[in-house]
Scaffold this motif. Sequence first.
Motif, PDB file in Angstrom:
ATOM      1  N   PHE A  60     -63.371  17.548  12.561  1.00  0.00           N
ATOM      2  CA  PHE A  60     -64.120  17.479  11.160  1.00  0.00           C
ATOM      3  C   PHE A  60     -63.098  16.797  10.274  1.00  0.00           C
ATOM      4  CE2 PHE A  60     -68.479  19.297  11.014  1.00  0.00           C
ATOM      5  CZ  PHE A  60     -68.539  19.326  12.441  1.00  0.00           C
ATOM      6  N   TYR A  61     -61.830  17.157  10.270  1.00  0.00           N
ATOM      7  CA  TYR A  61     -60.764  16.377   9.468  1.00  0.00           C
ATOM      8  C   TYR A  61     -60.693  15.035   9.754  1.00  0.00           C
ATOM      9  CZ  TYR A  61     -58.998  19.778   6.346  1.00  0.00           C
ATOM     10  OH  TYR A  61     -58.592  20.971   5.420  1.00  0.00           O
ATOM     11  N   ALA A  62     -60.790  14.556  11.093  1.00  0.00           N
ATOM     12  CA  ALA A  62     -60.727  13.281  11.591  1.00  0.00           C
ATOM     13  C   ALA A  62     -61.790  12.487  10.887  1.00  0.00           C
ATOM     14  CB  ALA A  62     -60.631  13.124  12.902  1.00  0.00           C
ATOM     15  N   LEU A  63     -62.935  13.164  11.165  1.00  0.00           N
ATOM     16  CA  LEU A  63     -64.233  12.273  10.594  1.00  0.00           C
ATOM     17  C   LEU A  63     -64.135  12.223   9.095  1.00  0.00           C
ATOM     18  CD1 LEU A  63     -67.173  11.567  10.739  1.00  0.00           C
ATOM     19  CD2 LEU A  63     -67.890  13.696  10.564  1.00  0.00           C
ATOM     20  N   LEU A 125     -64.393  14.413  -0.914  1.00  0.00           N
ATOM     21  CA  LEU A 125     -64.755  14.872   0.317  1.00  0.00           C
ATOM     22  C   LEU A 125     -63.734  16.057   1.005  1.00  0.00           C
ATOM     23  CD1 LEU A 125     -64.683  11.246   2.402  1.00  0.00           C
ATOM     24  CD2 LEU A 125     -66.677  12.894   1.731  1.00  0.00           C
ATOM     25  N   GLY A 126     -64.520  17.066   1.693  1.00  0.00           N
ATOM     26  CA  GLY A 126     -63.508  17.939   2.205  1.00  0.00           C
ATOM     27  C   GLY A 126     -64.207  18.495   3.594  1.00  0.00           C
ATOM     28  N   VAL A 127     -63.223  19.486   3.991  1.00  0.00           N
ATOM     29  CA  VAL A 127     -63.778  20.126   5.115  1.00  0.00           C
ATOM     30  C   VAL A 127     -63.933  21.465   4.867  1.00  0.00           C
ATOM     31  CG1 VAL A 127     -63.224  20.831   7.702  1.00  0.00           C
ATOM     32  CG2 VAL A 127     -62.739  18.586   6.826  1.00  0.00           C
ATOM     33  N   HIS A 137     -68.091  22.563   8.086  1.00  0.00           N
ATOM     34  CA  HIS A 137     -68.890  21.372   7.304  1.00  0.00           C
ATOM     35  C   HIS A 137     -67.921  20.254   6.903  1.00  0.00           C
ATOM     36  CE1 HIS A 137     -72.783  23.528   6.669  1.00  0.00           C
ATOM     37  NE2 HIS A 137     -72.032  24.583   6.881  1.00  0.00           N
ATOM     38  N   VAL A 138     -68.282  18.702   6.890  1.00  0.00           N
ATOM     39  CA  VAL A 138     -67.679  17.973   6.149  1.00  0.00           C
ATOM     40  C   VAL A 138     -68.496  17.966   4.801  1.00  0.00           C
ATOM     41  CG1 VAL A 138     -67.085  15.427   5.889  1.00  0.00           C
ATOM     42  CG2 VAL A 138     -66.788  16.642   7.952  1.00  0.00           C
TER      43      VAL A 138
END
Length: 148
Positions: A60-63, A125-127, A137-138
Amino acid sequence: MDSAKFLAAIDSLCARDLSMADGEPVPYGAGPGYRIESLAVSHGTRTGDAARRMATVEDFYALKSFIAQQLDDRWGRQQPLWGMGTLRVHGERGEEIPEPWATTSSVADDLDLWQPPGTDRWIALGVGYRDSTDEVHVLAVASDVDPV
């Protein structure tokens, strides 16, 4: 990854009236001046296998980075990565942290942050993963409230 889908959701947040909550359920909340939406959500990572959960967090960090690059291309890199640790400390001391920044500081470690040209709105934007009883969640945040 379908960047058009994510950018359309962010465009909707940019254009949305944030003057009051509209009653539509969102995972992390909405209120006067802000809205926090989930762009992507994991499934089955609430409890159990910690290694699987951390692998999901990494994905999700990559996204989030992929989406952030799209926004950088659109608006330019405007702010350095904003760590949430200081806000968490201030909140733990009883200091008033306005929404949406209080919520995001409790669920995410950092935020990418922009102020689209010609607007007073902030987009972040955050995770969200700090609550191990919740899915990963993104998150996309739209706020008329300046970051603190």
